[in-house]
Design a protein around this motif. Structure first.
Motif, PDB file in Angstrom:
ATOM      1  N   ASN A  87       0.832  -1.197   0.000  1.00 23.36           N
ATOM      2  CA  ASN A  87       0.000   0.000   0.000  1.00 23.36           C
ATOM      3  C   ASN A  87       0.866   1.247   0.000  1.00 23.36           C
ATOM      4  O   ASN A  87       2.037   1.212   0.374  1.00 23.36           O
ATOM      5  N   SER A 189     -12.935   4.746  -5.632  1.00 22.42           N
ATOM      6  CA  SER A 189     -13.119   3.520  -4.846  1.00 22.42           C
ATOM      7  C   SER A 189     -14.238   3.727  -3.829  1.00 22.42           C
ATOM      8  O   SER A 189     -14.718   4.845  -3.628  1.00 22.42           O
ATOM      9  N   LYS A 190     -14.639   2.634  -3.204  1.00 23.36           N
ATOM     10  CA  LYS A 190     -15.695   2.705  -2.190  1.00 23.36           C
ATOM     11  C   LYS A 190     -15.141   3.061  -0.816  1.00 23.36           C
ATOM     12  O   LYS A 190     -15.904   3.150   0.148  1.00 23.36           O
ATOM     13  N   ASP A 191     -13.844   3.302  -0.741  1.00 23.70           N
ATOM     14  CA  ASP A 191     -13.212   3.628   0.535  1.00 23.70           C
ATOM     15  C   ASP A 191     -13.650   5.017   0.992  1.00 23.70           C
ATOM     16  O   ASP A 191     -13.289   6.032   0.389  1.00 23.70           O
ATOM     17  N   SER A 192     -14.446   5.071   2.031  1.00 26.42           N
ATOM     18  CA  SER A 192     -14.963   6.356   2.524  1.00 26.42           C
ATOM     19  C   SER A 192     -13.879   7.209   3.175  1.00 26.42           C
ATOM     20  O   SER A 192     -14.045   8.415   3.330  1.00 26.42           O
ATOM     21  N   LYS A 193     -12.749   6.587   3.540  1.00 26.54           N
ATOM     22  CA  LYS A 193     -11.672   7.348   4.183  1.00 26.54           C
ATOM     23  C   LYS A 193     -10.748   8.025   3.175  1.00 26.54           C
ATOM     24  O   LYS A 193     -10.011   8.939   3.532  1.00 26.54           O
ATOM     25  N   ALA A 194     -10.782   7.578   1.936  1.00 31.54           N
ATOM     26  CA  ALA A 194      -9.881   8.134   0.924  1.00 31.54           C
ATOM     27  C   ALA A 194     -10.310   9.541   0.519  1.00 31.54           C
ATOM     28  O   ALA A 194     -11.496   9.809   0.323  1.00 31.54           O
ATOM     29  N   THR A 296      -4.449   8.917   2.525  1.00 32.11           N
ATOM     30  CA  THR A 296      -4.833   7.676   3.183  1.00 32.11           C
ATOM     31  C   THR A 296      -4.087   6.518   2.524  1.00 32.11           C
ATOM     32  O   THR A 296      -3.463   6.670   1.473  1.00 32.11           O
TER      33      THR A 296
END
Length: 352
Positions: A87, A189-194, A296
């Motif tokens: 990552n 992406s579906k990453d809410s933190k990004a 992130t």
């Protein structure tokens, strides 16, 4: 992932039913003319070597050959995603580039100056070089929007896709900025933190949909919308490609202008920054804006360059062409030894 570099050429596939219709019309006309010589069974006996079915095979080959030619013109491409381990810390960025015809106009007041599209590419290449640990996706738009490259951390691939962008790749003209924003939102992406940001690079001239509302929708989903205005408010003529410039119906020269007020309004609605593309520090200002977003952990995904697939279709077309040349209307030669042209001999009665 399969795509076409010139999808507008696929519209030429409409000629296939036209060719088929004309061919069948010719066969119907031929049949009518032959009927003047007598009944079908009798006419067939006069042409024993002519095949009654090979014309269907020939029509099929011709239609396939035309289809292959159209696909070759559309330049089919295919590439595969390659996931790598590990990552990185960064943000997700979608670059939405205007490819309407007005982007062929000069980016300055000089009609012979660098085109808006070329300046857009130059700015984005410099920006991508700075986005070393960030994900990037590319969207192109005019009257419609298309995903040119999905989200990837591979900056070199992003620049290769960027270099392939041209104004002819979207056949429907217009400036649908709102549609481009909506499509860009699906690339994240579906990453809410990004942290997520959209960069729209356009002259904002005569956009057709509600781009401001689209920018507000993006902002409500925690997506920042930045706008780079390309061109000048004074405007420049639009080249047509043959050395002349576009003219209106009344014969006056069309002048394309940067709608700076509209571009600024979209940026405000998206809680982003408006940047003048001709400014010497445009890349630095945009980079500073993106750096303010929190980084992130992002998984690394790289995409290979879309390999050209037209040679495959070219070989198929060559085989079809050879088959069409070798296909004769008469029956196969190995049947020639059989005498199908026989008439029963009748004995004449002796007449005394």
């Amino acid at each position: 992932m399969f795509s076409f570099a010139n999808p507008e050429f696929l519209y030429l596939l409409v000629i296939l039913p036209v060719v088929a219709g004309l061919y069948l019309l010719e066969r119907w006309s031929r049949k009518r003319k032959l009927a003047a010589f007598g009944r079908e069974e009798q006419v067939r006996q006069l042409m024993p070597t002519v095949s009654s079915r090979k014309h269907i095979v020939r029509l099929t080959i011709i239609l396939l050959l035309l289809a292959m030619a159209v696909i070759i013109l559309a330049r089919p491409r295919a590439g595969a995603a390659r996931k790598s381990t590990g990552n990185v810390n960064g943000i997700e960025v979608v670059i939405a580039m205007d490819v309407s015809n007005s982007m062929n106009a000069s980016s300055t007041s000089d009609p012979q100056g660098m085109s808006r599209l070329q300046r857009s590419k130059m700015i984005m290449e410099k920006l991508i070089d700075r986005l070393r640990s960030d994900k990037v996706a590319l969207v192109v738009f005019a009257g419609k929007s298309y995903m040119q490259m999905p989200m990837t951390i591979d900056g070199q691939s992003a620049k290769m896709f960027l270099n392939g962008i041209k104004t002819s790749m979207v056949p429907l003209q217009g400036t649908a900025i709102g549609s481009a924003i909506d499509l860009s939102m699906t690339a994240f992406s579906k990453d809410s933190k990004a942290s997520k940001a959209i960069i729209i690079i356009t002259d904002a001239e005569n956009y057709e949909d509600d781009a401001v509302e689209a920018a507000k929708r993006a902002q409500s989903n925690d997506i920042q919308v930045n706008v780079i205005g390309i061109g000048t408010c004074e405007g420049a003529p639009i080249p047509t490609g043959d050395g002349s410039f576009m003219v209106a119906d009344d014969g006056t020269q069309v002048i394309s202008r940067l709608e700076e007020g509209k571009a600024q309004e979209i940026a405000r609605a998206g809680k982003g920054t408006y940047i003048q593309g001709n400014a010497t520090d445009a890349v630095e200002v945009l980079d500073d804006t993106l750096k303010k977003l929190a980084s992130t952990s992002l998984s690394q995904v790289t995409f290979t360059k879309n390999d050209e697939q037209f040679p495959v279709f070219a070989w198929i077309a060559l085989v079809l062409l050879i088959a069409n040349v070798l296909l004769f209307n008469r029956k196969n030669p190995w049947l020639a030894k059989h005498d199908f042209f026989k008439f029963k001999e009748t004995k004449n009665a002796n007449v005394e």
